[in-house]
Design an enzyme around this catalytic site. Structure first.
Site, PDB file in Angstrom:
ATOM      1  CG  LEU A   1      -1.662  -1.220   1.210  1.00  0.00           C
ATOM      2  CD1 LEU A   1      -2.304  -1.500   2.591  1.00  0.00           C
ATOM      3  CD2 LEU A   1      -3.411  -0.751   0.352  1.00  0.00           C
ATOM      4  N   PRO A   2       0.534   2.361  -0.560  1.00  0.00           N
ATOM      5  CG  PRO A   2      -1.088   4.063  -1.447  1.00  0.00           C
ATOM      6  CD  PRO A   2      -1.174   2.633  -0.937  1.00  0.00           C
TER       7      PRO A   2
ATOM      8  CB  THR B   1       8.146   1.867   2.252  1.00  0.00           C
ATOM      9  OG1 THR B   1       8.725   0.815   1.429  1.00  0.00           O
ATOM     10  CG2 THR B   1       8.967   2.702   2.913  1.00  0.00           C
TER      11      THR B   1
ATOM     12  CE  LYS C   1      12.506   1.076   0.562  1.00  0.00           C
ATOM     13  NZ  LYS C   1      11.115   0.830   0.373  1.00  0.00           N
TER      14      LYS C   1
ATOM     15  CE  LYS D   1       5.834   6.262   1.490  1.00  0.00           C
ATOM     16  NZ  LYS D   1       5.655   4.880   0.766  1.00  0.00           N
TER      17      LYS D   1
END
Lengths: 284, 284, 284, 284
Positions: B50-51, B81, B156, B231
């Site tokens: 998912l975003p 992420t 990450k 982001k």
């Protein structure tokens, strides 16, 4: 560096402002000169290693300097780390007297000098590079041709600019990760096999306990001093200013090392910059 | 990712807000679900991508969400992420219903997803990691255990923080070196065998002409978009703020990508940041 | 703030999570409420002052919150400093119940609150501003209309963003000048009549000995705390991220205050940031 | 500056490398000299205005320079903006010949020079300051004594360092506020009566439409050029480097002006830095 040349059976005439340095090399087989002029006049190849550009200009361009003193046909190699503009100015003065000159700054530290594993970054015409390469190879492992006069300096300061930035990047990433709950060696392992991989992470990690052979494992002693990194970042930002190139990350890195140096850490290895990120509460 | 699982003979029930995405996978052998609830109720392992964190919270924690819908004993794996704090919040909600959940963000881009060469960074108890590792290995090449819940996200964002900084460092060093007169490929070669070496320099060099396979060789199309890097740096600086950790280089990097994005380059690969350093006079 | 209203003969019903705060105001003439709901149900004008947006959302939007509890026609004024997005979200929820709501964050600190000299920055329709202006004027000196809902917050965080940057600018300029040999009060005098002039220099100078009434004269105690400045810069950088606006100086300022806070100075006045510039050798 | 002295009935002997500059002043009543040496030999007070320190050193210290040429007892005043170190070096060379010398850089731009409203920041012993003050007052409005030799330069670069930072701070605050929905003139009005107040906001606001007389109202023409601000920030960061003082905000400001200059705006007023914050979509 001089000892490696002596071991390779080169004939050395040496001069330094500190007589004890000269004496130590004489004990190892070199001949003492009484001045720059005296040393230069006897040499067919002059090798110099000096702290910064004013000294390089004084030693090469002075009335009793190298360029005035040497015999025609002498080859000049300056191993100092200075700004490319000054290196080219001295190179041009040598060329005006028909002397071939190379700039050949080194990386690898005092450890590399003793082990004979230095990298030489050489700015010189191709013919001159070919001629001096075997001699430099007696003192170092990687002898890299970077292009014309001054380009040895360009390569050195650009590499160290990136090194100084990367080390802070690793410090921020490691410190943040640990604060968020990951084990430092687990995080280093992931970064070192991912796109964050860099020399500062996989060879010289600043987080204590991650690498047994890095300065972080010995209280940041030895290695490449914070104040030397500051000097090189200063050369990079000066060169950028003259060339009208922006350098925001490099300029900020320089200021962070300055903050760290002013907290009493100038003589520690530059990877001690990670201490700037620890709160006073968490420092030992 | 779904296609790799189908090729490995897994039974897939799929749901997406875009019906065309569902249809494409049905054509490849999957079964369509009509909602998140419908898909979750049929699964013994739920995989989500998912975003950002509001979507993850809605999909997992909503009244018709995954946690409410699944059978007891279902395993949950979120590959989005997002910030570690949200990942841990969702993980705790799953644990409160005795559901095992892992965060497993990926790196490698759409290219890696298609080639099956993604890296999965997994935050999960050891037993859960052992159980899901073979399934993730059907979609990726490196399946890395990062520690407990949320640590996949930590790994990450810390890796990408360092990546975002390194890429600007390489851009500054390459741009400065070329302005000072060195050939870009010579400089890259020196850096790549010296202490400035990093993935952004030796694998993904942003200077045009240095690497035929990097985005710089194709006008910075494809690759990892500037706005996606923005982001991830935003996630890093948010996490640092919550953890009260300083992040000066990361924060500046974020702002430089924002400047670059606002000049119309948000969709280009993040290595296009080097264009911020070129003067208008030198741009094509 | 409450005492000023009592002195102006306003009838006050008060509630706080700390009973001692309620008791102190009851002793001064207010009536105690037993909950947010109880206080809101009795008011024709609700005034709130809360630490951050989660509390504002809980107090206004909760099942037992202000919007659910008040009588039709009640006026709502929130004096908390929060992000404009949240302020507008709460304002919209009030509007959906036909309630007029203003955001009216203050500046001036606890000193200004006691002296009744606060500045209120008000986001509200013109008619509402006209209506609440006389009441705010009982607590403050400058009541400024900033435009529609949320704009009080916008004005507050933009002013404090600039304030946080200016204070570091003054710190760098004063520290550099003194290091170069000028007297601090001479330098401050010149700046204060020149183009570097700013509130951080002419009213709140961070250099010790320049201003007898500034926090620098009393060990940086009192005033506006470093951690409160950090909060406001965090609001600014979050708002900038959402609005996709670059903020390089603001982001760096935030990180420098974070470094300073982590060295144990979070509770000191924000002008203590100048200590970050002093070397350990020169600190007392 | 020269015309103001002529109007005050001073006798002027003038020299410049551009003959047309000399001719224009001769037409206004001055006498032409044929060289620096010729002008200096005739003067009882020497006034110089030169672009940077190499020219100042050449004009004062050269074999045919001012110090070699003047009569005993001549007073020397250099109005150039240069680094304090060089100013002190030239001052010491003058003192070695028993010549009194002041550094007296100006602010106020070409407009201030024509209007006779310049500020002179003077580094000189008190007795010398008293002696030259009336002459400087014929060219300027504020004649400020900054302490001993070199301190005029210190004051000038510290003020302009703060100015350069403040202008970017105002640009970030105004741009962010407008993006968040507030009217620019409303925001400027609030800042100008609050703690964000500064000369860059209340006298020289960079946002178009806020101030009819600021460069922002005429396309950023006239005023104080971006490249001149870059020069002064370069002097500040060089001086900070020599003094081993950190300057993170100043260094970042310098880099942002460099980015702006490289986008073709070097000749525009420095307040045009606000354009760096506008996205390409919003620029005209």
């Amino acid at each position: 560096m001089a000892r490696h040349l002596l071991r390779a059976d080169q004939t050395l005439v040496v001069y330094d402002v500190l007589p004890s340095n000269v004496a130590a090399l004489v004990a190892a087989g070199a001949t003492a000169a009484t001045s720059v002029r005296d040393a230069a006049a006897q040499a067919d190849l002059v090798l110099t290693m000096l702290p910064s550009s004013p000294q390089v200009k004084a030693v090469y361009l002075g009335a009793d300097g190298v360029i005035a003193a040497v015999q025609p046909g002498t080859t000049l190699v300056d191993c100092s780390t200075i700004d490319p503009h000054s290196a080219r100015e001295v190179g041009a003065a040598a060329a005006a007297r028909d002397l071939a000159m190379a700039d050949a700054p080194v990386s690898g530290g005092t450890g590399g000098a003793e082990a004979g594993t230095l990298t030489f970054m050489v700015g010189a015409p191709g013919e001159l590079f070919t001629r001096i390469q075997p001699i430099l190879a007696q003192m170092g492992k990687n002898i890299v041709h970077c292009g014309a006069s001054g380009n040895g300096q360009v390569a050195k300061i650009c590499n160290n600019l990136l090194l100084g930035i990367s080390m802070i990047g690793v410090s921020e990433a490691m410190n943040l990760g640990v604060a968020l709950g990951i084990e430092p060696s687990v995080l280093a392992g992931i970064i070192n096999t991912s796109s964050g991989r860099c020399w500062s992470s996989d060879t010289y990690n600043p987080y204590p306990g991650v690498m047994p052979q890095a300065p972080a494992a010995r209280g940041y002693t030895g290695g490449f001093g914070t104040d030397l990194m500051l000097k090189d970042l200063g050369l990079a930002s000066d060169a950028a200013k003259q060339a009208k190139q922006p350098l925001p990350m490099g300029a900020l890195a320089q200021q962070l090392y300055q903050l760290q140096s002013n907290q009493g850490a100038g003589a520690l290895d530059f990877s001690a910059i990670i201490n700037l990120y620890l709160s006073t509460r968490s420092q030992p």
